[in-house]
Design an enzyme around this catalytic site. Structure first.
Site, short mmCIF file in Angstrom:
data_model
loop_
_atom_site.label_atom_id
_atom_site.label_comp_id
_atom_site.label_asym_id
_atom_site.label_seq_id
_atom_site.Cartn_x
_atom_site.Cartn_y
_atom_site.Cartn_z
N CYS A 124 93.35 41.44 28.75
CA CYS A 124 92.15 40.90 29.43
C CYS A 124 90.79 41.41 28.57
CB CYS A 124 92.28 40.19 30.33
SG CYS A 124 92.66 41.26 31.36
N HIS A 441 91.11 40.33 36.72
CA HIS A 441 91.06 39.48 34.75
C HIS A 441 89.47 40.01 34.18
CE1 HIS A 441 92.24 37.22 32.02
NE2 HIS A 441 91.57 36.14 32.07
#
Length: 493
Positions: A124, A441
């Protein structure tokens, strides 16, 4: 007889064939990656999304998180896949046409935004970096002009390959409404920068998005160069480069010196006194360092005060949220809320020299914006002083390639069409959710050409409201800004 695996560029690979319907596809399996990556490869080849793929292996159906070493797949083996592809159903000749019935490129145009990126295993950080940088049209234009076949003599092979992979990935994203698997880019990125290939318990580790951003920009700055009047100019430097002029002095000895440097991002330091981006930028431009004093014959404390002496087309700001925590021996995160604006003015952070050059364009910008509100333009824009400023800017640009000599960076210095004003508009935010840089994330929030905002959460693009973008300022466990990118508001010459 060949071994079951072979070494190819340091990665274990297996050559297999996959039969789907009446077609057979030769595929190379990278055994260091999860089967989900293999499914993404098949998605590119067949159009069958990973979640619909049923692939028979020893022990049953192939699972996304299985270990290749335990599956018994051998070199040259034939695998069978079942699943239906994403199909475009033709609309009746006369009747309503739905977005999902249009070709991919038309879907992108109708949606107003393009595809997301599959997460290939803690990637990510890479996906969000790509989505932010891809929003810069001038960077895409520079990449389109880059030759696939040739490279300059002073550019290494991996830098060339990473530039080509970036170019190809940007193009693929622009043409697709379906998620894209950035496998080629990821493989070349790891080859160029091995730290992004670090493993922990057999899985790829989460990496720092800022490090990925900086390393990619540095590579592109070396490859995307054009010759102008015999000079070797970097498109990336013109687009993102910030020039700093610093005064370094020691109060104890009275010593003083000046320094100049270039960077691709300004820092926003975070402390108890910092509540707003502008305060954090000011803090970062003043620092103390300890070094040897020739006058005193020993170490002494020096103060370094920096000012912006050259502005880019796109101003990148990194919030310094991560620090090394000795007790836990890992990176910790500062969760403090730091507000940032949709419109940023950095005039007061500039050197006196640059301020003088910005005065004329800034007045013109005020007049243009005032005109929209029905106000009369200021008489200052027609004075000889403003004309002198323009002349100095033009002479400086031709002398220094449109970069540090004037602070009015341009991608093509031979085409002097606009002046920077020191005023910037927010166009992208890269956020981090979690307590540590080695986990959590990353997500990209990008302003589209139509003015709408889209959240790129890996393979899931989600339209957002502009008023919600400035709420990513921290203060808890929600997504908070880690990198902000602003686009310059300019005035014509």
């Amino acid at each position: 007889m060949e071994d079951a695996t072979k070494i190819n560029n340091g990665a274990q690979t297996l050559r297999v064939s996959v039969k789907w319907q009446k077609k057979t596809f030769p595929v190379e399996i990278d055994a260091t990656q999860s089967p989900f990556v293999f499914k993404c490869q098949l998605y590119d080849l067949t159009g069958v999304p990973p979640e619909r793929q049923k692939i028979m292996v020893k022990g049953g159906l192939l699972k996304d998180d299985a270990e290749w070493a335990t599956l018994g797949v051998k070199e040259g083996q034939k695998l069978m896949m079942m699943g239906t592809a994403d199909e475009i159903v033709k609309a009746p000749e006369k009747g309503p046409v739905f977005v999902e019935d249009l070709p991919e490129e038309e879907q992108v145009a109708n949606l107003g935004y393009s595809a997301g990126l599959f997460n290939l295993g803690n990637t990510c950080y890479m996906n969000s970096t790509i989505q932010c940088l891809r929003s810069v049209p001038e960077l895409k234009s520079a990449l389109l002009e880059y030759s696939q076949s040739g490279r300059s003599n002073d550019l290494d092979q991996t830098s060339h390959l990473l530039t080509v992979a970036t170019k190809d990935l940007f193009s693929e994203l622009d043409k697709n409404a379906k998620p894209v698997a950035p496998m080629q880019f990821w493989m070349v990125l790891r080859k160029k920068f091995p730290q992004f290939g670090q493993l922990h318990n057999g899985s790829f580790m989460q990496q720092d998005a800022e490090e990925c951003w900086t390393q990619l920009l540095y590579t592109l700055s070396q490859s995307l160069r054009s010759s102008n009047a015999g000079e070797n100019l970097s498109a990336v430097k013109a687009l993102f480069g910030v020039d700093l002029a610093s005064r370094v002095y020691c109060q104890e000895s009275g010593e003083e010196s000046t320094e100049v440097e270039s960077t691709f991002a300004l820092k926003c330091h975070i402390s108890q006194e910092v509540n707003h981006l502008h305060e954090g930028l000011k803090h970062a431009l003043k620092s103390e360092l300890e070094k040897n004093s020739p006058t005193l014959g020993r170490s002494a404390v020096y103060v370094k005060e920096s000012r912006i002496n050259g502005l880019p087309r796109y101003l990148t700001i990194q919030f310094v949220r991560f620090f090394w925590k000795r007790e836990s021996n890992q990176k910790a995160k500062i969760l403090r809320k730091v507000d940032y604006p949709l419109e940023l003015d950095v005039f007061d952070l500039c050197s006196d020299e640059l301020k003088k050059k910005l005065e004329g364009p800034r007045q013109k910008l005020r007049d243009e914006e005032g005109k929209k509100l029905g106000l009369k333009p200021s008489e200052k824009t027609s004075t000889s002083k403003d004309k002198d400023v323009k002349m100095v800017d033009a002479e400086g640009s031709s002398n220094g390639g449109g970069e540090s000599s004037t602070g009015l960076s341009q991608v093509n210095p031979s085409e002097k069409e606009e002046h920077l004003t020191g005023v910037y508009d927010l166009v992208a935010v890269l956020t981090h959710k979690g307590r540590s840089a080695d986990s959590g994330h990353y997500v990209a929030w990008v302003k589209q050409e139509n003015g709408k905002w889209v959240e790129y959460d890996d393979d899931n693009p989600i339209p957002q409201r502009e008023e919600d973008i400035v709420k990513l300022s921290g203060g808890g466990d929600w997504h908070m800004a880690y990198i902000c990118m602003y686009k310059a508001r300019t005035t014509p010459m």
